[in-house]
Design a protein around this motif. Structure first.
Motif, PDB file in Angstrom:
ATOM      1  N   GLN A 264      -2.990 -17.379   9.480  1.00  0.00           N
ATOM      2  CA  GLN A 264      -2.567 -16.491  10.270  1.00  0.00           C
ATOM      3  C   GLN A 264      -1.880 -15.144   9.930  1.00  0.00           C
ATOM      4  O   GLN A 264      -1.923 -14.534  10.166  1.00  0.00           O
ATOM      5  N   VAL A 265      -1.470 -15.461   7.864  1.00  0.00           N
ATOM      6  CA  VAL A 265      -1.672 -14.068   7.600  1.00  0.00           C
ATOM      7  C   VAL A 265      -2.846 -12.901   7.422  1.00  0.00           C
ATOM      8  O   VAL A 265      -3.166 -12.199   6.755  1.00  0.00           O
ATOM      9  N   PHE A 266      -3.732 -13.902   6.627  1.00  0.00           N
ATOM     10  CA  PHE A 266      -5.221 -12.993   6.968  1.00  0.00           C
ATOM     11  C   PHE A 266      -5.708 -12.018   8.087  1.00  0.00           C
ATOM     12  O   PHE A 266      -6.149 -11.440   7.989  1.00  0.00           O
ATOM     13  N   ALA A 267      -4.990 -13.347   8.688  1.00  0.00           N
ATOM     14  CA  ALA A 267      -4.914 -12.161   9.966  1.00  0.00           C
ATOM     15  C   ALA A 267      -4.092 -10.525  10.231  1.00  0.00           C
ATOM     16  O   ALA A 267      -4.812  -9.690  11.256  1.00  0.00           O
ATOM     17  N   LYS A 268      -2.949 -11.472  10.462  1.00  0.00           N
ATOM     18  CA  LYS A 268      -2.570 -10.375  10.198  1.00  0.00           C
ATOM     19  C   LYS A 268      -2.564  -8.781   9.367  1.00  0.00           C
ATOM     20  O   LYS A 268      -2.451  -7.989   9.868  1.00  0.00           O
ATOM     21  N   ALA A 269      -3.175  -8.951   7.626  1.00  0.00           N
ATOM     22  CA  ALA A 269      -3.383  -8.870   7.149  1.00  0.00           C
ATOM     23  C   ALA A 269      -3.859  -7.935   7.329  1.00  0.00           C
ATOM     24  O   ALA A 269      -4.511  -6.519   7.084  1.00  0.00           O
ATOM     25  N   PHE A 270      -5.553  -8.818   7.741  1.00  0.00           N
ATOM     26  CA  PHE A 270      -6.655  -7.852   8.879  1.00  0.00           C
ATOM     27  C   PHE A 270      -6.114  -6.506   9.530  1.00  0.00           C
ATOM     28  O   PHE A 270      -6.801  -5.643  10.167  1.00  0.00           O
ATOM     29  N   ARG A 271      -5.783  -6.887  10.673  1.00  0.00           N
ATOM     30  CA  ARG A 271      -5.086  -6.655  11.618  1.00  0.00           C
ATOM     31  C   ARG A 271      -4.611  -5.297  11.511  1.00  0.00           C
ATOM     32  O   ARG A 271      -4.799  -4.247  11.698  1.00  0.00           O
ATOM     33  N   GLU A 281       1.508  -8.541   3.039  1.00  0.00           N
ATOM     34  CA  GLU A 281       0.769  -9.306   3.537  1.00  0.00           C
ATOM     35  C   GLU A 281      -1.351  -9.289   3.031  1.00  0.00           C
ATOM     36  O   GLU A 281      -1.644 -10.269   2.612  1.00  0.00           O
ATOM     37  N   LEU A 282      -1.578  -8.266   3.570  1.00  0.00           N
ATOM     38  CA  LEU A 282      -2.778  -7.692   2.256  1.00  0.00           C
ATOM     39  C   LEU A 282      -2.785  -8.044   1.194  1.00  0.00           C
ATOM     40  O   LEU A 282      -3.467  -8.645   0.353  1.00  0.00           O
ATOM     41  N   LEU A 283      -1.717  -7.097   0.176  1.00  0.00           N
ATOM     42  CA  LEU A 283      -1.093  -7.787  -1.278  1.00  0.00           C
ATOM     43  C   LEU A 283      -1.446  -9.202  -1.781  1.00  0.00           C
ATOM     44  O   LEU A 283      -2.613  -9.101  -2.754  1.00  0.00           O
ATOM     45  N   ALA A 284      -0.854  -9.634  -0.633  1.00  0.00           N
ATOM     46  CA  ALA A 284      -1.654 -11.260  -0.570  1.00  0.00           C
ATOM     47  C   ALA A 284      -2.157 -11.721  -0.884  1.00  0.00           C
ATOM     48  O   ALA A 284      -2.887 -12.719  -1.466  1.00  0.00           O
ATOM     49  N   VAL A 285      -3.182 -11.220   0.243  1.00  0.00           N
ATOM     50  CA  VAL A 285      -4.193 -12.082   0.383  1.00  0.00           C
ATOM     51  C   VAL A 285      -5.753 -11.695  -0.485  1.00  0.00           C
ATOM     52  O   VAL A 285      -6.436 -12.546  -0.696  1.00  0.00           O
ATOM     53  N   ILE A 286      -5.675 -10.186  -0.387  1.00  0.00           N
ATOM     54  CA  ILE A 286      -6.519  -9.860  -1.571  1.00  0.00           C
ATOM     55  C   ILE A 286      -6.250  -9.935  -3.792  1.00  0.00           C
ATOM     56  O   ILE A 286      -6.776 -10.761  -4.062  1.00  0.00           O
ATOM     57  N   PHE A 408     -11.553  -8.807 -17.053  1.00  0.00           N
ATOM     58  CA  PHE A 408     -11.083  -8.874 -15.776  1.00  0.00           C
ATOM     59  C   PHE A 408     -10.337  -9.239 -15.230  1.00  0.00           C
ATOM     60  O   PHE A 408      -9.334  -8.316 -14.676  1.00  0.00           O
ATOM     61  N   LEU A 409     -10.557 -10.058 -14.171  1.00  0.00           N
ATOM     62  CA  LEU A 409     -10.407 -10.794 -13.088  1.00  0.00           C
ATOM     63  C   LEU A 409      -9.273 -11.687 -13.481  1.00  0.00           C
ATOM     64  O   LEU A 409      -8.101 -12.249 -13.004  1.00  0.00           O
ATOM     65  N   LEU A 410      -8.847 -12.439 -14.810  1.00  0.00           N
ATOM     66  CA  LEU A 410      -7.549 -12.727 -15.343  1.00  0.00           C
ATOM     67  C   LEU A 410      -6.461 -11.864 -15.888  1.00  0.00           C
ATOM     68  O   LEU A 410      -5.453 -11.729 -15.065  1.00  0.00           O
ATOM     69  N   ASN A 411      -6.604 -10.375 -16.074  1.00  0.00           N
ATOM     70  CA  ASN A 411      -5.415  -9.351 -15.905  1.00  0.00           C
ATOM     71  C   ASN A 411      -5.446  -8.997 -14.777  1.00  0.00           C
ATOM     72  O   ASN A 411      -4.304  -8.180 -14.189  1.00  0.00           O
ATOM     73  N   TRP A 412      -6.221  -8.766 -13.834  1.00  0.00           N
ATOM     74  CA  TRP A 412      -6.497  -8.436 -12.597  1.00  0.00           C
ATOM     75  C   TRP A 412      -5.212  -9.213 -11.532  1.00  0.00           C
ATOM     76  O   TRP A 412      -4.182  -8.259 -10.848  1.00  0.00           O
ATOM     77  N   SER A 413      -5.863 -10.238 -11.846  1.00  0.00           N
ATOM     78  CA  SER A 413      -5.029 -11.615 -10.786  1.00  0.00           C
ATOM     79  C   SER A 413      -3.348 -11.519 -11.526  1.00  0.00           C
ATOM     80  O   SER A 413      -2.251 -11.345 -10.846  1.00  0.00           O
ATOM     81  N   ALA A 414      -3.357 -11.496 -13.125  1.00  0.00           N
ATOM     82  CA  ALA A 414      -1.676 -11.184 -13.488  1.00  0.00           C
ATOM     83  C   ALA A 414      -0.732  -9.923 -13.105  1.00  0.00           C
ATOM     84  O   ALA A 414      -0.014  -9.893 -12.474  1.00  0.00           O
ATOM     85  N   ILE A 415      -1.602  -8.956 -13.559  1.00  0.00           N
ATOM     86  CA  ILE A 415      -0.844  -7.413 -12.763  1.00  0.00           C
ATOM     87  C   ILE A 415      -0.421  -7.454 -11.316  1.00  0.00           C
ATOM     88  O   ILE A 415       0.385  -6.917 -10.741  1.00  0.00           O
ATOM     89  N   LEU A 416      -1.620  -7.658 -10.080  1.00  0.00           N
ATOM     90  CA  LEU A 416      -1.607  -8.322  -8.645  1.00  0.00           C
ATOM     91  C   LEU A 416      -0.514  -8.881  -8.103  1.00  0.00           C
ATOM     92  O   LEU A 416       0.012  -8.929  -7.792  1.00  0.00           O
ATOM     93  N   GLY A 417      -0.631  -9.923  -8.825  1.00  0.00           N
ATOM     94  CA  GLY A 417       0.259 -11.049  -9.119  1.00  0.00           C
ATOM     95  C   GLY A 417       1.750 -10.824  -9.222  1.00  0.00           C
ATOM     96  O   GLY A 417       3.308 -10.684  -8.486  1.00  0.00           O
TER      97      GLY A 417
END
Length: 730
Positions: A264-271, A281-286, A408-417
């Motif tokens: 439902q969080v995914f659905a709300k983020a895309f809506r 919610e969109l940042l949590a999904v990404i 890149f994915l490691l650093n992006w996941s740390a910064i975005l998290g």
């Protein structure tokens, strides 16, 4: 002087009547005299006299014009004038001189001939390309004067001191003030609204649907945290600590389970993304998707750093997003469940220019107001895209910029998290659900963020007689009549209080019913600032008010009567009756006034009862109560606003001041809690993004562990939970 022909000509133009100076016709001599002609004027006068003398030889020669005596100077002999040049036609038209004139001797001083005068005039005037005759000069002058006179008077009336010109306003002394733009009031449009009972049922089902998987998702998110805590104390776990594949597989599985439960969080983020809204919610999904990709990259990329994946942070971000959505649905359920109690609620609360106002109840518009966006969503829409873009840029700088493309994915996941704080989904849903449950018990319902913000914006409440002294708190201790019938006294007093629409109306209505009387027609009713009313009933002048009002109206009162809250009735300036009225304070009203004072809500006293004043409130209630007591005109206008029906920002289902105060005070605390929580969450998101970028740029993954990042985000969530609990304590 002008000739007779010229005079007749001007008289024909003017009608031969006396006209104003501005319309009068002038001769050639007057024109030249007005404009100050000097030597040229004298020459022209001599030419005209010579022409008239030659036209009528029988007439005696005119006297030469008087000349001003010249100054005493030595005589200067001028050369003899040259003969004038004339055309052949002019010479033929000129009459030949008579023999008498030729033979006549010159007597006295030599007089200049016309030819000499013309020659002298030609010398003074600028040279002309063509020869000018006397007839041409006179004709052109007269024609020019007549043409100018046809356009406007030659002599304009004098408008200024020593001035011949009309005073004309050439410029404005100051620019006129520009009209201030009228403030266009915000118009609320009401679209098609469902029944509030159906809306309550829908939100009830949604709240249950969101709450059901919440516990399972929390357990799935806690599963990978347990080994992290054990390793933090220095213990090693078999098949876990030394196996990268097991760690990546378990983390990827937990992340997948939580994502499925949080669909439902995914659905709300895309809506919301389809509506161009970027929220937490969109940042949590990404972040969950990026962390899942990092788990796969840890298995496939050998040059990736040995740092652990941040999948537990993504799992908790989805769990908190689920929790925030569930709390928001629960708050909407409680709100619409209370609002659907009655299709015609007793009262509603709306906003005015002065403050919140209680009016007659109405439901249309409540649903539309409740569904408007809250301030937390608005702030997230503006700031979360910045965090998302910054995380991508910082991840590229810390990995690709340093030649570590596999990280890149490691650093992006740390910064975005770190930028996706857990508190953002709770900023609105948590305090709103707590207040909605409290409002349900208090007998009121507030229409979401928009309704709460509107009624608490001015930090003021309009209070009437019925709010401060509800039915049953105003009692009659006795009546004393002076020479009038008791039924007439009750009838007049009840009619006056009914016309005033004050809190005494219910009291005198009961007295009138007990006597079996009826109301009288009231004419010329008026309010008085001194504390009373006046009107005409059946031809009698009637006064009703306090003792001070009667004294100012020159009504004699008995010396032994001393009533601080008494009501006096006078007919034709004679005292008719005295009513001993007693005001009993209510505990609920006293509690509401104390609550308003603690929350800094200013009560605006819009009373029509002459006895209800700030002094009476201090005697009957808490001494620290402070109210705003406007003028009589404003009090009457504010009390009349209670009869309107504005947009329902809140609904009241109980009598008294307490539900009214609960709605306004609770709304103010709700708005403060949401704003503060949102500000703290955004600050935490910015701080986490910058701190994570600095650590991954330095390669300090041992400091930025998944467990340390998880604790950091939980600490930023704690103030939001405290503020949510604070919002319901007042």
């Amino acid at each position: 002087m002008a000739s007779k022909d010229e005079k007749d000509r001007y008289d024909g133009l003017t009608g031969g009547t006396d006209v104003p100076v501005s319309d009068e016709r002038f001769s050639l001599e007057e024109i030249l005299a007005e404009y100050g002609a000097g030597r040229e004027q004298r020459l022209m006068e001599a030419v005209e006299q010579e022409a008239r003398r030659e036209a009528s030889p029988a007439a005696p020669p005119p006297e030469p014009p008087a000349r001003k005596p010249a100054a005493q100077k030595p005589p200067v002999q001028s050369p003899p004038p040259k003969p004038a040049r004339q055309t052949a036609a002019a010479r033929q038209a000129q009459p030949a001189p008579s023999p008498e004139k030729q033979a006549a001797p010159k007597a006295g001083p030599a007089q200049p001939t016309p030819e000499e005068l013309l020659e002298e005039l030609r010398r003074d005037l600028p040279p002309s390309p063509h020869p000018i005759t006397l007839e041409d000069v006179v004709g052109s002058t007269v024609d020019a004067v007549m043409e100018e006179d046809a356009q406007e008077p030659l002599l304009r009336p004098r408008r200024g001191l020593f001035s011949r010109r009309r005073l004309v306003e050439t410029e404005e002394l100051y620019a006129p003030p520009e009209p201030e733009p009228e403030e266009i009031p915000e118009i609320d449009t009401i679209g098609p609204e469902p029944e509030l009972a159906d809306a309550a049922a829908d939100y009830r089902a949604e709240a249950k649907r969101r709450r059901r998987p919440l516990l399972a998702a929390a357990l799935a998110a806690l599963l990978p945290v347990v080994p992290l805590v054990i390793e933090a104390y220095g213990y090693e776990i078999q098949y876990w600590s030394d196996s990268v594949a097991v760690q990546s597989g378990v983390l990827l599985a937990c992340l997948a389970v939580v994502s499925i439960l949080a669909r439902q969080v995914f659905a709300k983020a895309f809506r919301l993304l389809a509506r161009r809204r970027c929220t937490s919610e969109l940042l949590a999904v990404i972040s969950a998707v990026v962390m899942a990709a990092d788990c796969v990259a840890r298995l496939l990329l050998p040059d990736r750093s040995a740092a652990a994946c941040y999948a537990p942070v993504g799992c908790f971000a989805l769990v908190f997003a689920m929790w925030g959505g569930a709390r928001e649905s629960r708050g909407m359920w409680d709100t619409f469940r209370m609002a659907s109690t009655d299709d015609e609620p007793p009262y509603l609360v709306t906003e005015t220019e002065k403050g919140a106002c209680k009016q007659a109840g109405s439901v249309p518009g409540f649903y539309t107001t409740a569904l408007r966006e809250d301030t937390a969503a608005i702030w997230q829409t503006a700031l979360m895209p910045v965090v998302l873009v910054a995380s991508i840029v910082f991840a590229g700088l810390s990995s690709l910029g340093q030649g570590r493309g596999d990280d890149f994915l490691l650093n992006w996941s740390a910064i975005l998290g770190a930028g996706t704080t857990f508190a953002l989904p709770l900023c609105w849903g948590m305090p709103f659900s707590k207040l909605a449950a409290h409002f349900h018990k208090a007998g009121c319902a507030v229409a979401g963020w928009c309704g709460a913000e509107r009624i608490s914006r001015r930090r003021a409440m309009i209070l009437t007689d019925g709010d401060l002294f509800p039915p049953g708190t105003i009692q009659l201790n006795g009546v004393k009549v002076f020479g009038e019938d008791l039924s007439k006294v009750y009838s007049y007093a009840a009619s006056m209080t009914r016309a005033a629409d004050c809190g005494l109306q219910r009291l005198f209505d009961g007295l009138l019913r007990g006597e079996g009387g009826h109301y009288q027609k009231v004419d010329d009713f008026s309010f008085y600032e001194e504390g009373g009313y006046s009107a005409t009933i059946r031809g009698e002048s009637v006064l009703l008010g306090t003792a001070s009002f009667m004294r100012k109206m020159e009504v004699r009162l008995p010396a032994g009567i001393n009533l601080r809250t008494g009501i006096f009735l006078a007919m034709d300036r004679q005292l008719a009756a005295v009513f001993a009225v007693k005001y009993q304070p209510s505990e609920n009203v006293d509690f509401a006034l104390r609550m308003m004072r603690r929350s800094r809500i200013t009560p605006i006293l819009a009373s029509r009862d002459p006895n209800i004043t700030p002094a009476l409130l201090k005697r009957k209630f808490h001494k620290g109560v402070k109210v705003e007591f406007p003028s009589l005109t404003d009090r009457v206008a504010y009390s009349e606003a209670e009869l309107d029906r504005g947009m329902p920002r809140a609904l009241l289902f109980r009598e008294g001041l307490l539900p009214y105060a609960e709605a306004v005070v609770g709304s103010r605390r709700l708005c403060k809690a949401v704003r503060r929580a949102t500000a703290l969450s955004v600050l935490g998101s910015a701080a986490g993004t910058l701190l994570a970028f600095y650590l991954v740029f330095q390669g300090a993954y041992n400091l930025l562990t998944p467990l340390a990042l998880l604790v950091f985000l939980l600490l930023w969530t704690l103030p939001v939970l405290i503020l949510s609990d604070w919002a319901g304590r007042y």
